[in-house]
Design a protein around this motif. Structure first.
Motif, PDB file in Angstrom:
ATOM      1  N   HIS A 193      73.127 -52.904   6.408  1.00  0.00           N
ATOM      2  CA  HIS A 193      74.378 -53.642   6.242  1.00  0.00           C
ATOM      3  C   HIS A 193      74.081 -55.107   5.912  1.00  0.00           C
ATOM      4  N   HIS A 287      84.055 -43.243  15.459  1.00  0.00           N
ATOM      5  CA  HIS A 287      83.742 -44.549  16.032  1.00  0.00           C
ATOM      6  C   HIS A 287      82.238 -44.791  16.031  1.00  0.00           C
ATOM      7  N   ASN A 290      80.844 -45.355  12.464  1.00  0.00           N
ATOM      8  CA  ASN A 290      81.267 -46.654  11.918  1.00  0.00           C
ATOM      9  C   ASN A 290      80.585 -47.817  12.626  1.00  0.00           C
ATOM     10  N   SER A 291      80.184 -47.595  13.900  1.00  0.00           N
ATOM     11  CA  SER A 291      79.495 -48.665  14.624  1.00  0.00           C
ATOM     12  C   SER A 291      78.019 -48.701  14.244  1.00  0.00           C
ATOM     13  N   PRO A 294      77.942 -49.542   9.745  1.00  0.00           N
ATOM     14  CA  PRO A 294      79.214 -50.135   9.300  1.00  0.00           C
ATOM     15  C   PRO A 294      79.344 -50.216   7.780  1.00  0.00           C
ATOM     16  N   ASP A 299      86.205 -50.144   4.784  1.00  0.00           N
ATOM     17  CA  ASP A 299      86.750 -50.719   6.026  1.00  0.00           C
ATOM     18  C   ASP A 299      87.962 -49.957   6.546  1.00  0.00           C
ATOM     19  N   LYS A 302      87.636 -47.510   9.469  1.00  0.00           N
ATOM     20  CA  LYS A 302      87.464 -47.994  10.855  1.00  0.00           C
ATOM     21  C   LYS A 302      88.771 -47.885  11.650  1.00  0.00           C
ATOM     22  N   LYS A 303      89.897 -47.764  10.941  1.00  0.00           N
ATOM     23  CA  LYS A 303      91.194 -47.574  11.612  1.00  0.00           C
ATOM     24  C   LYS A 303      91.197 -46.315  12.472  1.00  0.00           C
ATOM     25  N   ASN A 305      88.688 -45.112  14.258  1.00  0.00           N
ATOM     26  CA  ASN A 305      87.758 -45.122  15.390  1.00  0.00           C
ATOM     27  C   ASN A 305      88.506 -44.682  16.646  1.00  0.00           C
TER      28      ASN A 305
END
Ligand code: GTR
Length: 410
Positions: A193, A287, A290-291, A294, A299, A302-303, A305
């Motif tokens: 990232h 979650h 995405n963690s 990332p 993006d 990520k909603k 998660n």
């Protein structure tokens, strides 16, 4: 007796720890939420009404998960051939290594094709994780030139030559009359990232939350390689199977969904964000992925998660985007992180789309037993063993490709 008891306790402890889930992760089937999957065939009555629904599903998954990739003008790609072709596999094959230059990237191809034919051959196109030189020990294979993960100074070295060769059954691929085209995924986008500054993102940037993550960038890169293969006389570009393992399996699925020129799509142990249903929350979760990574998805993803229930789609709809082209989903028994049952259920969830399009779909009512592959228009197997690519997996892919890609122009 005492020894025997101790040994038993040790074995039980080992068995428990080897299947124990990391904290916050469940490997317990009884704890999976009741599944309420969106219907991929919502509003679809017949084959004719599928394309509109397909467009809708594609737009949703593109915007909410992988992110939008840019248009590409094939004329902007340059090809160089600094490395001469060579005889490979003791004369059975030819190795060629053209390099593609597009979007600020230098992408080194490794093409191995059967030596005994002048006809264009069908091919497997698959990324590798750490450089073409890791795929086979032959010293003629170019070392990866850019950033490479899990190496000293993030540089490719001779020490890694052939290191991942057990994952590549090149001999069998060639014997069966296919070519293998492989490329280091980091040539298109290095896997870390950096806020979208490296790889192809350096040229196109990341303007909004629906913009492509690394997996979409890799998938887009596969399409650029296919652009090149269309001009490569040794390969039949209409018979290219795109294959990938794990994160690269997520990539092959999105490539197959985004680019219908791929004739066959293979997901090997792709798990969360690939073939496994997210709503089951079994193994790796939205979650968690995405963690840890990332940069992989856009993006917007990520909603979701810890809110998989509000996802307007699930991975069976990603798989359905491949229909009616042949699709193979493979799991491994010990790969709980990737949720083998969730991978099977997603393949089964794509089956109605395959059927409405007049194909056989996945001819299995329940999850097949370990090492009992099922090959319909959708193929599925769960093999014994861990998260990996093995010669067992390749044997199935070759049989599946023989079934679906044997005739030219399919
Ligand atoms: C893991 C990741 C998985 C899978 C795997 C891989 O760390 O959690 O989703 O992609 O890496 O690519 O090897």
């Amino acid at each position: 007796m005492k020894h025997h008891l101790l040994a038993c306790i040790f074995m039980v402890t080992m068995a428990t720890t080897s299947t124990a889930a990391p904290s916050g992760i469940s490997y317990n089937e009884d704890k999976t939420p009741k599944l309420d999957l969106p219907d991929p065939l919502k509003g679809v009555q017949d084959a004719k009404s599928w394309p509109a629904r397909r467009t809708e599903i594609f737009a949703m998954i593109e915007d909410q998960m992988f992110g939008k990739a840019p248009e590409f003008d094939k004329k902007s790609m340059k090809v160089t051939r600094k490395i001469p072709d060579r005889i490979f596999l003791s004369g059975k094959a030819v190795l060629s290594q053209p390099a593609l230059h597009f979007a600020g990237c230098n992408v080194q191809l490794m093409i191995v094709r059967p030596a005994d034919t002048r006809e264009p051959v069908p091919a497997f196109l698959a990324y590798n994780f750490r450089g073409n030189h890791t795929v086979h020990q032959d010293p003629a294979i170019a070392l990866a030139s850019g950033w490479v993960p899990r190496t000293k100074g993030n540089k490719a070295s001779e020490d890694h030559r052939g290191q991942s060769s057990p994952r590549w059954d090149i001999q069998k691929i060639i014997e069966k009359g296919y070519a293998l085209v492989t490329v280091y995924c980091g040539d298109v986008d290095p896997d870390f990232h950096d806020h979208f500054k490296n790889g192809v993102h350096a040229k196109y940037g990341k303007p909004d939350a629906g913009q492509w993550g690394t997996i979409a960038a890799w998938s887009w890169g596969l399409s650029r390689i296919l652009d090149y293969l269309e001009d490569e006389p040794a390969i039949d570009a209409k018979r290219v199977a795109v294959m990938g393992h794990s994160r690269l399996g997520k990539t092959s699925l999105w490539a197959g969904a985004s680019d219908t020129r791929f004739a066959l799509v293979i997901s090997n142990n792709s798990g969360c964000g690939g073939a496994a249903l997210s709503k089951r929350r079994f193994g790796e979760t939205v979650h968690r992925i995405n963690s840890s990574f990332p940069h992989w998805f856009c993006d917007n993803f990520k909603k979701y998660n810890n809110k998989e229930d509000i996802l307007p789609f699930d991975q069976h709809m990603l798989l359905a985007l491949v229909a009616p082209r042949p699709l193979y989903v493979a799991s491994a028994e010990k790969d709980q992180w990737a949720d083998p049952r969730g991978e099977f259920l997603a393949a089964k969830g794509a089956d109605p789309v395959y059927r409405i399009l007049g194909t056989e779909g996945l001819p299995a009512d329940s999850m097949p037993a370990v090492n009992k592959p099922v090959h319909g228009r959708i193929g599925y197997h769960i093999r014994s063993g861990k998260h990996d690519v093995t010669s067992y997996d390749w044997k199935q892919y070759l049989a599946f490709a023989d079934k679906h890609l044997k005739k030219k122009g399919q």
